[in-house]
Design a protein around this motif. Sequence first.
Motif, short mmCIF file in Angstrom:
data_model
loop_
_atom_site.label_atom_id
_atom_site.label_comp_id
_atom_site.label_asym_id
_atom_site.label_seq_id
_atom_site.Cartn_x
_atom_site.Cartn_y
_atom_site.Cartn_z
N ASN A 1 0.82 -1.21 0.00
CA ASN A 1 0.00 0.00 0.00
C ASN A 1 0.85 1.26 0.00
N LEU A 2 0.35 2.27 -0.75
CA LEU A 2 1.10 3.49 -0.97
C LEU A 2 0.40 4.72 -0.41
N SER A 3 1.20 5.65 0.06
CA SER A 3 0.70 6.98 0.32
C SER A 3 0.61 7.70 -1.02
N SER A 4 1.65 7.53 -1.85
CA SER A 4 1.63 8.14 -3.18
C SER A 4 2.45 7.31 -4.17
N LEU A 5 1.96 7.29 -5.40
CA LEU A 5 2.63 6.61 -6.50
C LEU A 5 3.57 7.58 -7.18
N ALA A 6 4.73 7.10 -7.61
CA ALA A 6 5.70 7.92 -8.34
C ALA A 6 6.27 7.08 -9.49
N PRO A 7 6.99 7.72 -10.40
CA PRO A 7 7.53 7.00 -11.55
C PRO A 7 8.48 5.85 -11.20
N GLU A 8 9.16 5.93 -10.06
CA GLU A 8 10.10 4.89 -9.67
C GLU A 8 9.70 4.27 -8.34
N ILE A 9 10.00 2.98 -8.17
CA ILE A 9 9.76 2.30 -6.89
C ILE A 9 10.63 2.95 -5.83
N GLY A 10 11.91 3.13 -6.13
CA GLY A 10 12.85 3.77 -5.21
C GLY A 10 13.27 2.85 -4.08
N ASP A 11 13.90 3.45 -3.08
CA ASP A 11 14.37 2.74 -1.89
C ASP A 11 13.72 3.36 -0.66
N THR A 12 14.03 2.81 0.50
CA THR A 12 13.49 3.32 1.75
C THR A 12 13.88 4.78 1.95
N HIS A 13 12.91 5.59 2.33
CA HIS A 13 13.17 6.97 2.71
C HIS A 13 12.20 7.34 3.83
N ASP A 14 12.51 8.39 4.56
CA ASP A 14 11.76 8.76 5.76
C ASP A 14 10.38 9.30 5.41
N PHE A 15 9.36 8.56 5.79
CA PHE A 15 7.97 8.91 5.49
C PHE A 15 7.60 10.27 6.07
N ASN A 16 8.09 10.57 7.25
CA ASN A 16 7.66 11.77 7.96
C ASN A 16 8.51 13.01 7.68
N ASP A 17 9.62 12.86 6.97
CA ASP A 17 10.48 13.99 6.67
C ASP A 17 10.39 14.31 5.18
N ARG A 18 9.46 15.16 4.83
CA ARG A 18 9.21 15.50 3.42
C ARG A 18 10.46 16.05 2.73
N SER A 19 11.31 16.75 3.46
CA SER A 19 12.50 17.34 2.84
C SER A 19 13.52 16.29 2.41
N SER A 20 13.45 15.09 2.99
CA SER A 20 14.41 14.05 2.63
C SER A 20 13.87 13.08 1.59
N GLN A 21 12.64 13.26 1.17
CA GLN A 21 12.02 12.33 0.23
C GLN A 21 12.38 12.67 -1.22
N TYR A 22 12.42 11.65 -2.04
CA TYR A 22 12.67 11.83 -3.46
C TYR A 22 11.32 11.81 -4.17
N GLU A 23 10.99 12.88 -4.86
CA GLU A 23 9.66 13.00 -5.46
C GLU A 23 9.39 11.97 -6.55
N ASN A 24 10.43 11.39 -7.13
CA ASN A 24 10.24 10.37 -8.15
C ASN A 24 10.16 8.95 -7.59
N TRP A 25 10.19 8.82 -6.26
CA TRP A 25 10.09 7.52 -5.61
C TRP A 25 8.72 7.36 -4.96
N CYS A 26 8.18 6.16 -5.04
CA CYS A 26 6.93 5.86 -4.36
C CYS A 26 7.11 6.04 -2.85
N LEU A 27 6.04 6.42 -2.18
CA LEU A 27 6.03 6.56 -0.73
C LEU A 27 5.09 5.48 -0.19
N ALA A 28 5.67 4.49 0.50
CA ALA A 28 4.92 3.30 0.91
C ALA A 28 4.75 3.24 2.43
N TYR A 29 3.57 2.78 2.84
CA TYR A 29 3.29 2.69 4.27
C TYR A 29 4.16 1.65 4.98
#
Length: 170
Positions: A82-110
Amino acid sequence: TYRRASVLTTYRQMLLLGYGQRAQELTRGIKMSTRANIGIQTEGGVIAIYCHSDGYPSHVGNILNNHYMDKFKVGELMALGNLSSLAPEIGDTHDFNDRSSQYENWCLAYGRDRGEKNQGFKMYSSTASWLIDCAHSGIEYAYSFFNKEEGWTCYEVNSGKIIDLKVAAE
């Protein structure tokens, strides 16, 4: 908060009873996400995940059409859960709660990015059972992948319409 919760409960009840237009009028002005389900057709039915944000065809549909057109990559998306948001790339683990550290082209998964349990895909015995569950869960759009040649089908769950994603992306 109470008003929002009670209106959303009424909205879901109205959808189940077939009053989609009135339910939409009732909730106009209340900010909600456009929820979607993304599934892949298998011989045994449908494997699907939930996507919380921007589920409308010009966003999720466009990303699926342009970046998830082979069964292997769609399988990776299902494995992500399940996803919070879909993006063009699956990506790797990133901090869900720190928007500044997220990659906008990576999916954000719960599960992967927020560490939530029980966020994997669901299996359904048929397309009909999947779409019924979508309707009962407040899902607005359901996207189904068959294969690269047939691509994606978008169901507008409340109306029962099938949306041509090529037109929606324009």
